[in-house]
Structure formats: C-alpha cells, structure tokens
Scaffold this active site. Structure first.
Site, PDB file in Angstrom:
ATOM      1  N   PRO A 192       0.824  -1.221   0.000  1.00 28.61           N
ATOM      2  CA  PRO A 192       0.000   0.000   0.000  1.00 28.61           C
ATOM      3  C   PRO A 192       0.852   1.263   0.000  1.00 28.61           C
ATOM      4  CG  PRO A 192      -0.216  -1.201   2.091  1.00 28.61           C
ATOM      5  CD  PRO A 192       0.610  -2.052   1.184  1.00 28.61           C
TER       6      PRO A 192
ATOM      7  N   ASP B 188     -10.426   1.294 -24.047  1.00 27.25           N
ATOM      8  CA  ASP B 188     -10.494   1.125 -22.600  1.00 27.25           C
ATOM      9  C   ASP B 188     -10.474   2.474 -21.900  1.00 27.25           C
ATOM     10  OD1 ASP B 188     -10.237  -1.590 -22.886  1.00 27.25           O
ATOM     11  OD2 ASP B 188      -8.154  -1.685 -22.190  1.00 27.25           O
TER      12      ASP B 188
ATOM     13  N   GLU C  71       3.145  -7.172   8.264  1.00 29.37           N
ATOM     14  CA  GLU C  71       3.423  -5.741   8.084  1.00 29.37           C
ATOM     15  C   GLU C  71       4.354  -5.475   6.904  1.00 29.37           C
ATOM     16  OE1 GLU C  71       1.880  -3.313   9.970  1.00 29.37           O
ATOM     17  OE2 GLU C  71       0.773  -5.046  10.721  1.00 29.37           O
TER      18      GLU C  71
ATOM     19  N   ARG D 177      -3.892  -9.138 -20.333  1.00 21.17           N
ATOM     20  CA  ARG D 177      -4.829  -8.826 -21.420  1.00 21.17           C
ATOM     21  C   ARG D 177      -4.223  -7.882 -22.454  1.00 21.17           C
ATOM     22  NH1 ARG D 177      -7.512  -4.069 -20.731  1.00 21.17           N
ATOM     23  NH2 ARG D 177      -9.425  -4.646 -21.819  1.00 21.17           N
TER      24      ARG D 177
HETATM   25  N1  ADE Z   1      -0.948  -4.982   0.179  1.00 29.92           N
HETATM   26  C1  ADE Z   1      -1.919  -4.590   1.062  1.00 29.92           C
HETATM   27  N2  ADE Z   1      -2.666  -3.629   0.557  1.00 29.92           N
HETATM   28  C2  ADE Z   1      -2.199  -3.357  -0.692  1.00 29.92           C
HETATM   29  C3  ADE Z   1      -2.552  -2.445  -1.716  1.00 29.92           C
HETATM   30  N3  ADE Z   1      -3.560  -1.585  -1.574  1.00 29.92           N
HETATM   31  N4  ADE Z   1      -1.855  -2.468  -2.858  1.00 29.92           N
HETATM   32  C4  ADE Z   1      -0.816  -3.323  -3.006  1.00 29.92           C
HETATM   33  N5  ADE Z   1      -0.424  -4.196  -2.078  1.00 29.92           N
HETATM   34  C5  ADE Z   1      -1.101  -4.222  -0.926  1.00 29.92           C
END
Ligand code: ADE
Length: 269
Positions: A88, A172, A115, A157
């Site tokens: 994230p 797209d 984590e 794809r």
């Molecule tokens: N791992 C946990 N959440 C994630 C996200 N939003 N994007 C990529 N990997 C992740």
C-alpha cells in the site's frame, strides 16, 4: 512472458488458472510459476516472520527465506526480471504501468503478508533489478496476493494475441489515445427492449458518426459524475467545440488556459 510469484499462499493464486489468464497460459503465451516461500525455510515451523525491530504491532517477513527464494528464481531464468512488490506504500498502479510491464519479458512478484518484508530485501534486489513497489489503491488488504491477481490480469490482457480482438483495448478507460483519460460510457446488447427499457435509439441508427459522438458525450457525463479530477486534467487540445459546449452544460467552467474547472456552486451540488 514469464511470471513468477513467491507467496506463502500458493492456493490464493489459483484464479490464474481461469479465464483470460488461464487461457493465455494454456496457449503458451504466458508462463506462470507459483512458488511457496516456506520451501526456503529451514526450521521445523517453516517460519517466515518475526517481531519488528523498534517495537510496534504485527510481524515482519524475515529476509532470509525471501533472499533464498529470489536467488533461486533468478538463477532459473535468463536475464533480469522486473521485481514487482505489492505494497500500500507503493506507486499507484495505473494503465500506463500495466502497458509498461506488458512489454517486459519477465516479471517476479513478491506478495507480502503481515506488516511487510524486511526492507533490506528490497534494497538488496534494487541494486541488481528494476524493482517496482506498487499499490493497487488507497486501502489496506491483508496481503499482496489479491494485488498480484489484479496486476497480472491487467498486464496479461495487453499481451499480443491474448484478447481476441486487437482493437478491444483501444477504447479502454485510461487507454492512451483517442478517448484518453475519460471513463467509458454505458454499453447495450439485444434485446432492444428489456422490461420496458429501450436501448438508446442512436445505437440502433447505424450512423457511425452519431454513435461515436453519443459515446463520447456519455463518457464525459460518466467522468463528470465519477472522476471529476480527470476532467480537470483533460488536455484542452483534445477537446472540440461540441465537447466544450457539453462540459459547460454539465456545470464545468472553461478557464483562460482552456482547461475546465467546477464553479463553486456546481461542486456543492
Ligand atoms: N498490500 C496490502 N494492501 C495493498 C494495496 N492496496 N496495494 C498493493 N499491495 C497491498
């Protein structure tokens, strides 16, 4: 294209046997290899995590199994893959990045649980490989496996011959080119009337020019409703007179530089 995924949940990647990606694998267009990270542990409990230095909640993935796993994957192929690390805290995954990755011969994914992975692993391979830390959106999942499924499907794809119709991804949403940076509008198929609901007449007219215009108008409407930020970023050179008139009707104000912004009253609505 070759794709390797190292994970503690190989079964999570089962969907890669289905549908578009599964067919691309069966046809030999995609060589996907799933590896269990625990195969590179040496203790009785196949431990892959430990508590974080400095304290704090949760666990961190230990560097040793990742190092052994990645060395083994790297040795098994020719050249250097791009290492894709879902997190994230990565750069946003976009269609542009999907296109870039689709042009590489080899991708290796390292979905993490807990984590995340000890930072030294990213540094170690960053010295040797093109490493991309990628986020699929502003939310936190329990691990990187679902993001791997997302990224692999978006990339696969785009591979030559994987989609039946070579034209299919030209329009797209987010595809570079003609309808660039607008969301796609609605689509319809037979029957022409369903539960009393009619297909928009213009789509039955056979008039290609009018159909294209209508689709573009609908794209502006949907983009205004769902992604106004994309309208604000629209390249003024890509907008014709009709577009400008429609945008004004949709509550947009043309600025001196030709870009569009929302008047304060329209934003409040
Ligand atoms: N791992 C946990 N959440 C994630 C996200 N939003 N994007 C990529 N990997 C992740």
């Amino acid at each position: 294209m070759r794709i390797d995924v190292v994970t503690i949940f190989p079964e999570y990647l089962e969907p890669l046997n289905v549908s578009l990606v599964g067919k691309a694998r069966a046809r030999g267009q995609l060589d996907v290899r799933i590896h269990n990270l625990r195969d590179w542990t040496h203790d009785r409990h196949n431990t892959v995590d430990d508590s974080p230095f400095g304290g704090g909640p949760g666990m961190v993935m230990k560097p040793e199994p990742w190092g052994e796993a990645l060395d083994s994957v790297l040795e098994s192929g020719e050249g250097r893959p791009v290492l894709v690390v879902p997190t994230p805290s990565g750069l946003p995954f976009t269609q542009e990045l999907a296109v870039e990755l689709s042009e590489k011969p080899w991708l290796v994914f390292t979905p993490a649980r807990y984590e995340g992975i000890d930072r030294r692993v990213i540094e170690e391979y960053g010295d040797r490989l093109d490493v991309r830390e990628v986020s699929i959106g502003d939310y936190v999942l329990a691990g990187g496996e679902a993001p791997v499924l997302v990224i692999v499907e978006a990339v696969a794809r785009l591979l030559p011959g994987v989609l039946g119709n070579a034209e299919s991804h030209r329009d797209d949403s987010f595809a570079p080119g003609a309808m660039a940076d607008l969301l796609e509008g609605p689509v319809y198929t037979k029957p022409p009337v369903w539960r009393g609901r009619e297909v928009p007449e213009v789509l039955l007219s056979g008039h290609h020019g009018k159909v294209a215009r209508w689709r573009r108008d609908e794209a502006f409407r949907r983009t205004t409703a769902n992604r106004p930020d994309l309208i604000e970023r629209c390249d003024p050179a890509a907008l014709d007179k009709h577009d400008r008139k429609l945008l004004a009707e949709l509550g947009w104000e043309e600025r001196a530089d030709g870009r569009f912004g929302r008047s304060a009253s329209a934003v409040e609505e």
